[in-house]
Design a protein around this motif. Structure first.
Motif, PDB file in Angstrom:
ATOM      1  N   GLU A   1       0.823  -1.199   0.000  1.00 28.27           N
ATOM      2  CA  GLU A   1       0.000   0.000   0.000  1.00 28.27           C
ATOM      3  C   GLU A   1       0.861   1.254   0.000  1.00 28.27           C
ATOM      4  OE1 GLU A   1      -2.642  -0.472   3.338  1.00 28.27           O
ATOM      5  OE2 GLU A   1      -4.078  -1.590   2.105  1.00 28.27           O
ATOM      6  N   ASP A   2       0.236   2.396  -0.255  1.00 30.20           N
ATOM      7  CA  ASP A   2       0.975   3.658  -0.329  1.00 30.20           C
ATOM      8  C   ASP A   2       1.669   4.001   0.980  1.00 30.20           C
ATOM      9  OD1 ASP A   2       0.361   4.137  -2.976  1.00 30.20           O
ATOM     10  OD2 ASP A   2      -1.518   5.163  -2.499  1.00 30.20           O
ATOM     11  N   ASN A   3       1.143   3.525   2.092  1.00 26.67           N
ATOM     12  CA  ASN A   3       1.786   3.788   3.379  1.00 26.67           C
ATOM     13  C   ASN A   3       2.858   2.762   3.707  1.00 26.67           C
ATOM     14  OD1 ASN A   3       0.317   1.519   3.950  1.00 26.67           O
ATOM     15  ND2 ASN A   3      -0.922   2.421   5.605  1.00 26.67           N
ATOM     16  N   SER A   4       3.235   1.941   2.710  1.00 23.94           N
ATOM     17  CA  SER A   4       4.286   0.919   2.818  1.00 23.94           C
ATOM     18  C   SER A   4       3.869  -0.312   3.591  1.00 23.94           C
ATOM     19  CB  SER A   4       5.576   1.496   3.439  1.00 23.94           C
ATOM     20  OG  SER A   4       6.117   2.490   2.598  1.00 23.94           O
ATOM     21  N   ASP A   5       2.610  -0.382   4.072  1.00 27.33           N
ATOM     22  CA  ASP A   5       2.158  -1.620   4.699  1.00 27.33           C
ATOM     23  C   ASP A   5       2.105  -2.731   3.649  1.00 27.33           C
ATOM     24  OD1 ASP A   5       1.973  -0.689   7.212  1.00 27.33           O
ATOM     25  OD2 ASP A   5      -0.205  -0.459   7.245  1.00 27.33           O
ATOM     26  N   VAL A   6       2.466  -3.953   4.069  1.00 25.60           N
ATOM     27  CA  VAL A   6       2.536  -5.085   3.152  1.00 25.60           C
ATOM     28  C   VAL A   6       1.560  -6.157   3.600  1.00 25.60           C
ATOM     29  CG1 VAL A   6       4.020  -6.867   2.172  1.00 25.60           C
ATOM     30  CG2 VAL A   6       4.976  -4.621   2.694  1.00 25.60           C
ATOM     31  N   TYR A   7       0.764  -6.675   2.651  1.00 21.50           N
ATOM     32  CA  TYR A   7      -0.159  -7.773   2.906  1.00 21.50           C
ATOM     33  C   TYR A   7       0.187  -8.906   1.956  1.00 21.50           C
ATOM     34  CZ  TYR A   7      -2.710  -4.084   5.305  1.00 21.50           C
ATOM     35  OH  TYR A   7      -3.050  -3.053   6.130  1.00 21.50           O
ATOM     36  N   ILE A   8       0.078 -10.131   2.430  1.00 17.93           N
ATOM     37  CA  ILE A   8       0.493 -11.293   1.640  1.00 17.93           C
ATOM     38  C   ILE A   8      -0.580 -12.372   1.726  1.00 17.93           C
ATOM     39  CG2 ILE A   8       1.783 -12.295   3.569  1.00 17.93           C
ATOM     40  CD1 ILE A   8       3.849 -13.273   1.508  1.00 17.93           C
ATOM     41  N   THR A   9      -0.759 -13.094   0.628  1.00 18.19           N
ATOM     42  CA  THR A   9      -1.757 -14.164   0.617  1.00 18.19           C
ATOM     43  C   THR A   9      -1.378 -15.209  -0.412  1.00 18.19           C
ATOM     44  OG1 THR A   9      -4.133 -14.630   0.440  1.00 18.19           O
ATOM     45  CG2 THR A   9      -3.203 -13.098  -1.145  1.00 18.19           C
ATOM     46  N   PRO A  10      -1.768 -16.479  -0.216  1.00 20.33           N
ATOM     47  CA  PRO A  10      -1.578 -17.474  -1.277  1.00 20.33           C
ATOM     48  C   PRO A  10      -2.338 -17.073  -2.522  1.00 20.33           C
ATOM     49  CG  PRO A  10      -2.105 -18.530   0.816  1.00 20.33           C
ATOM     50  CD  PRO A  10      -2.335 -17.060   1.001  1.00 20.33           C
ATOM     51  N   THR A  11      -1.761 -17.294  -3.694  1.00 20.09           N
ATOM     52  CA  THR A  11      -2.411 -16.959  -4.951  1.00 20.09           C
ATOM     53  C   THR A  11      -3.715 -17.736  -5.090  1.00 20.09           C
ATOM     54  OG1 THR A  11      -0.284 -16.575  -5.950  1.00 20.09           O
ATOM     55  CG2 THR A  11      -2.124 -16.861  -7.442  1.00 20.09           C
ATOM     56  N   GLY A  12      -4.771 -17.041  -5.486  1.00 15.41           N
ATOM     57  CA  GLY A  12      -6.055 -17.691  -5.684  1.00 15.41           C
ATOM     58  C   GLY A  12      -6.996 -17.541  -4.496  1.00 15.41           C
ATOM     59  N   ASN A  13      -6.512 -16.935  -3.404  1.00 16.71           N
ATOM     60  CA  ASN A  13      -7.387 -16.715  -2.256  1.00 16.71           C
ATOM     61  C   ASN A  13      -8.325 -15.553  -2.563  1.00 16.71           C
ATOM     62  OD1 ASN A  13      -8.555 -16.083   0.181  1.00 16.71           O
ATOM     63  ND2 ASN A  13      -6.657 -16.316   1.371  1.00 16.71           N
TER      64      ASN A  13
END
Length: 540
Positions: free
Chosen positions: A512-524
């Motif tokens: 995100e623009d505030n540099s927060d990072v979110y991660i998820t398995p592809t296809g979720n």
């Protein structure tokens, strides 16, 4: 005691002194965050007393006295050796290219040091510093000291720091003076270097309890005369012998930074316009030539001296203004690395340049760049970093997580036949691919870890694949602050000594623009979430 040098380094260290049969105490001149000529600082701290306390404690520890100690210094350190030797009554002093007028000279050439040594930086304080060493010489009650002074008319300090004070030195019973006039001594820093054999032999003699009496000696080739004809540089030049070496080369942000030398032995290179060099990159499709800049190094004249002095001071090269050479115009391919040389009548490209076969690799945007060397010949490989999935082996994403702007991934990546016995056998890169275009937007080199079980997982229990495990450094994650905001699929590229393989990690990240990072398995389909641990295993 040393001159102006990079912190933590000294004038006489390494192989130069390894055979001396004595203990060597190097003292760094760094007090109140600057140099002080080993004498004093404006803060009022008497560093000369501190230095003497150190020396005396070492002498006591070794069971020695001042009579078994030589104070030696070079350039700024020579001023320090004179001061400490005279002020604290040491019998043996070696001083190469000292500065006598410490105040007035330092005020002009090193104003920051002068400010560190004075309270108000006044001319009166400069005169006070100027008098310290001459007054010690003139008023010294012990004229039986063994003093060894080394200088040269080629030193810019010679007329102001040496000649006016020789009469004070000559009052000593065993004053020894070396005045060097040599075509290899061009400036201040050459004085000590040229006279290393004299300095070392003197230290050896003093360590054995003897006190050499050389008197006043005028050394160097220009002080010699010969009746017989001397060898001429013309014979050397007639060989048209090209000397070239790529001493160092690396790539950063799509720029290549080469350093080395190339010239014809026996041809003068004292001016930049006397020779020209270009970096040549040649593929089977195209040849590129990039002009190189000259670099001054007068020591080259001594290093390649033969028969007669020849000025090679401008024979080194680097990228112009050390700014690097842009490789963005290169197409993907394999390029031979050469240097084109024009010097005298010589006009050729030299290909056998490299003395080290250590490979270099790096990434820039979506391209992988590698330099390899074999038998002195260098090769540059430029290729996409997102390579095909080739070979058989074992791949497993063992863990991943995201927290704030940090991202961590780790897992196995072993390719059958690509053994990883040592750490340099493999390098891993984490790729960020745009979810819409699948283009590589960014890449980060990550670390390796050791896993002893991977050979069995690959199916080659006789091989050593123990370093085929990727991870962020110290399993602590990498910062994604410099990667543009967006949504990316992740892949891992493994480089096994030039053989490149890429596998998708089957996870995506949202930055995100505030540099927060979110991660998820592809296809979720539930959207991106912060995930602590997941696992994806696959036999390749």
């Amino acid at each position: 005691m040393s001159g102006y040098r990079k912190r933590g380094t000294f004038d006489f260290e390494g192989s130069t002194v390894k055979d001396l049969k004595c203990d060597i105490l190097w003292i760094e001149d760094w007090f109140d965050d600057n140099h002080s000529y080993y004498i004093r600082t404006a803060s009022g701290f008497d560093n000369s007393i501190a230095i003497q306390s150190l020396i005396e404690s070492i002498l006591k520890e070794r069971g020695l006295t001042k009579n078994q100690c030589t104070i030696a210094g070079f350039s700024k350190g020579a001023s320090g050796s004179l001061y400490h030797g005279l002020a604290f009554d040491y019998p043996n002093i070696i001083a190469a290219a000292p500065r006598m007028n410490i105040g007035s000279s330092t005020r002009v050439r090193h104003p920051d040091v002068f400010a560190n040594m004075t309270s108000d930086g006044s001319e009166e304080e400069a005169r006070e510093l100027d008098k310290i060493i001459p007054d010690l010489l003139e008023n010294d009650p012990n004229k039986r000291r063994n003093i060894y002074l080394i200088s040269s008319p080629s030193d810019y300090q010679y007329k102001t720091e040496i000649l006016p004070f020789l009469s004070l030195y000559r009052a000593y019973d065993n004053f020894n003076y070396f005045e060097t006039a040599s075509s290899l001594v061009k400036e201040h820093i050459d004085v000590t270097w040229y006279n290393i054999p004299i300095i070392i032999s003197t230290i050896v003699a003093l360590c054995e309890g003897t006190h050499p009496r050389y008197g006043e000696v005028y050394n160097g080739d220009t002080n010699l005369s010969a009746l017989d004809p001397q060898p001429s540089i013309n014979g050397v030049a007639s060989r048209n012998e090209a000397l070239a070496e790529m001493s160092h080369i690396y790539i950063s942000n799509g720029l290549v930074f080469p350093q080395g030398f190339a010239f014809i032995k026996g041809e003068s290179a004292g001016e930049y316009n006397q020779l020209s060099r270009s970096l040549v990159l040649r593929s089977n499709k195209k040849r590129h030539a990039f002009p190189l800049g000259g670099v001054h190094d007068h020591r080259m004249s001594a290093r390649y001296f033969e028969d007669q002095y020849c000025n090679y001071s401008k024979t080194r090269f680097a990228s112009p203004k050390f700014a690097g050479i842009d490789l963005s115009i290169l197409e993907d391919g394999v390029y031979d690395i050469g240097v084109s040389l024009r010097h005298g009548t010589y006009d050729k490209t030299i290909w056998k340049l490299f003395v080290s076969d250590k490979p270099y690799e790096g990434i820039w945007k979506n391209r992988f760049i590698r330099i390899t060397v074999s038998d002195g010949l260098g090769r540059l490989v430029v290729r996409p970093i997102n390579s095909k999935q080739l070979g058989s082996g074992y791949f497993s994403l063992e863990s991943y997580w995201a927290k704030s702007d940090m991202l961590h991934v780790e897992g196995y990546y072993g390719v059958l036949g690509a053994q990883t016995r040592i750490w340099s056998d493999v390098n891993f890169y984490l790729l960020f691919l745009d979810v819409r275009t699948n283009a590589v937007i960014a890449s980060e080199r990550i670390a390796k870890d050791r896993r002893s079980n991977i050979s069995a997982l690959i199916g080659d229990e006789w091989g050593d694949y123990s370093k085929s495990y990727f991870s962020t450094p110290k399993h602590s994650g990498i910062s994604l602050k410099d990667i543009p905001a967006g949504e990316y699929n992740l892949s891992i590229t493994a480089n096994f000594r030039g053989e490149i393989y890429t596998r998708p990690l089957c996870v995506s990240v949202l930055i995100e623009d505030n540099s927060d990072v979110y991660i998820t398995p592809t296809g979720n389909n539930g959207g991106h979430k912060r995930v602590a641990i997941s696992s994806t295993q696959q036999i390749i």
